[in-house]
Design an enzyme around this catalytic site. Structure first.
Site, PDB file in Angstrom:
ATOM      1  N   ARG A 239     -10.731   5.578   0.728  1.00  0.00           N
ATOM      2  CA  ARG A 239     -10.317   4.354   1.410  1.00  0.00           C
ATOM      3  C   ARG A 239     -11.054   3.190   0.770  1.00  0.00           C
ATOM      4  O   ARG A 239     -12.252   3.311   0.451  1.00  0.00           O
ATOM      5  CB  ARG A 239     -10.662   4.417   2.903  1.00  0.00           C
TER       6      ARG A 239
ATOM      7  N   GLU B 155      -5.860  -3.967   1.402  1.00  0.00           N
ATOM      8  CA  GLU B 155      -4.556  -3.675   0.788  1.00  0.00           C
ATOM      9  C   GLU B 155      -3.457  -4.478   1.473  1.00  0.00           C
ATOM     10  O   GLU B 155      -3.496  -4.628   2.691  1.00  0.00           O
ATOM     11  CB  GLU B 155      -4.253  -2.176   0.924  1.00  0.00           C
TER      12      GLU B 155
ATOM     13  N   HIS C  99      -2.237   2.834  -4.258  1.00  0.00           N
ATOM     14  CA  HIS C  99      -2.430   3.836  -3.192  1.00  0.00           C
ATOM     15  C   HIS C  99      -1.376   4.958  -3.275  1.00  0.00           C
ATOM     16  O   HIS C  99      -0.529   5.104  -2.397  1.00  0.00           O
ATOM     17  CB  HIS C  99      -2.409   3.161  -1.810  1.00  0.00           C
TER      18      HIS C  99
HETATM   19  C1  DGY Z   1      -4.041   9.729   3.545  1.00  0.00           C
HETATM   20  O1  DGY Z   1      -3.453  10.749   3.883  1.00  0.00           O
HETATM   21  O2  DGY Z   1      -5.032   9.339   4.150  1.00  0.00           O
HETATM   22  C2  DGY Z   1      -3.495   9.004   2.366  1.00  0.00           C
HETATM   23  O3  DGY Z   1      -4.241   7.903   2.026  1.00  0.00           O
HETATM   24  C3  DGY Z   1      -2.038   8.650   2.601  1.00  0.00           C
HETATM   25  O4  DGY Z   1      -1.398   8.777   1.417  1.00  0.00           O
END
Ligand code: DGY
Length: 319
Positions: free
Chosen positions: A238, A267, A285
């Protein structure tokens, strides 16, 4: 009896939408873009179940206006977009999609690591822009991956899948993990160290922690200073786990060799400095973005919703 009502916040791959329509009365806008807060609230207000994605912020204010809602299936393994305490307080079950995206996200992590080390995006731009004049002995020299050291911060499912792939590159794997999970086979050769040691001894650092108050800016100025100036940072977890301004500063002043990023602090906005740095590879992403995985994630959401509405335990309940 009419089928239960299901709100789907973003259009999902068609096999998921079709399966959802077979079991539920589905409300979904025919748009791929994220819903506005008002649209989200309107969709959630009348629904018994919802599938949301990481772009929908579901907080106390929203949940206080969704009296019929019994389950939110988050279409992601991370669920930092949901204020889970508020859901718990209202007896709303929250589920996620672990396992099905582990290998896909590990593949993407490696794509980013290799692309960053070997300057793949720069090479592509050179060729596309018609600027390539032919082979040169010193053109776009990158860093070797084979035989080097990979440091993993967060050795959960995805961290382990990334570490397993490192054996094909003959790499030493160091890791630190804040969770209980202590990986065993096939990773008995992986060495668990403190985060400071992992940062100081690795050529590539790959982040695989969830975003929580404890991991916000886990990698900031002090951590970047501990890394080798020849090292690369890879982030497919993240964005807010990394202090983007500090990262830009470290790379632009030569204290870090480069970074491969799939996720960002705000984002889809990026720190403007990132765009100026040729040593950084930027992806939008894409961690779990294969059709097979995105369909599986949707089916997991539907299984969880079905279970809750039928009074069974949800297989992937997080609260
Ligand atoms: C997640 O599953 O947390 C991913 O970032 C989504 O693609």
């Amino acid at each position: 009896m009419p089928p239960p009502s299901l709100y789907i916040a973003r259009l999902l791959p068609e096999p998921v939408m079709a399966a959802a329509r077979e079991q539920f009365h589905v409300t979904a806008l025919p748009e791929a873009r994220p819903p506005s807060r008002e649209t989200l609230l309107e969709g959630l207000r009348g629904a018994q179940a919802a599938i949301c994605t990481l772009t929908e912020r579901i907080d106390q204010e929203i949940l206080s206006q969704t009296p019929r809602l019994r389950v939110i299936a988050n279409y992601a393994v991370g669920y930092d977009n949901i204020v889970v305490e508020a859901a718990r307080a209202r007896g709303i079950v929250v589920t996620n999609t672990p396992d099905v995206l582990t290998e896909t996200t590990a593949d993407l992590t490696w794509a980013l690591l290799l692309a960053t080390a070997r300057r793949v995006a720069e090479g592509d731009r050179l060729v596309r822009e018609g600027a390539w004049q032919g082979w040169e002995p010193t053109q776009l020299l990158g860093a070797d991956v084979e035989g080097n050291t990979l440091g993993i911060i967060g050795m959960g499912r995805i961290g382990q899948a990334v570490a397993r792939r490192a054996s094909g590159f003959n790499m030493t794997v160091l890791y630190c993990s804040h969770g209980e999970r202590d990986p065993s086979a096939p990773g008995s050769q992986w060495q668990r160290l403190s985060q400071d040691e992992v940062l100081a001894r690795s050529d590539f650092i790959s982040l695989h922690v969830p975003l929580t108050p404890d991991t916000h800016h886990l990698i900031g100025p002090a951590e970047l200073r501990r890394m080798r100036p020849t090292a690369f940072l890879i982030n497919t977890s993240r964005g807010p786990v990394v202090d983007e301004a500090a990262l830009v500063d470290a790379i632009s002043t030569g204290r870090l060799a480069g970074a491969g990023l799939d996720v960002y602090e705000r984002e889809p906005d990026l720190h403007s400095g990132l765009l100026q740095l040729r040593q950084v590879v930027l992806l939008p992403h894409l961690g779990s973005a294969t059709l097979r995985t995105r369909v599986r994630m949707g089916m997991v959401c539907l299984e969880n919703i079905q279970a809750v509405l039928e009074g069974r335990p949800a297989p992937n309940r997080v609260v």
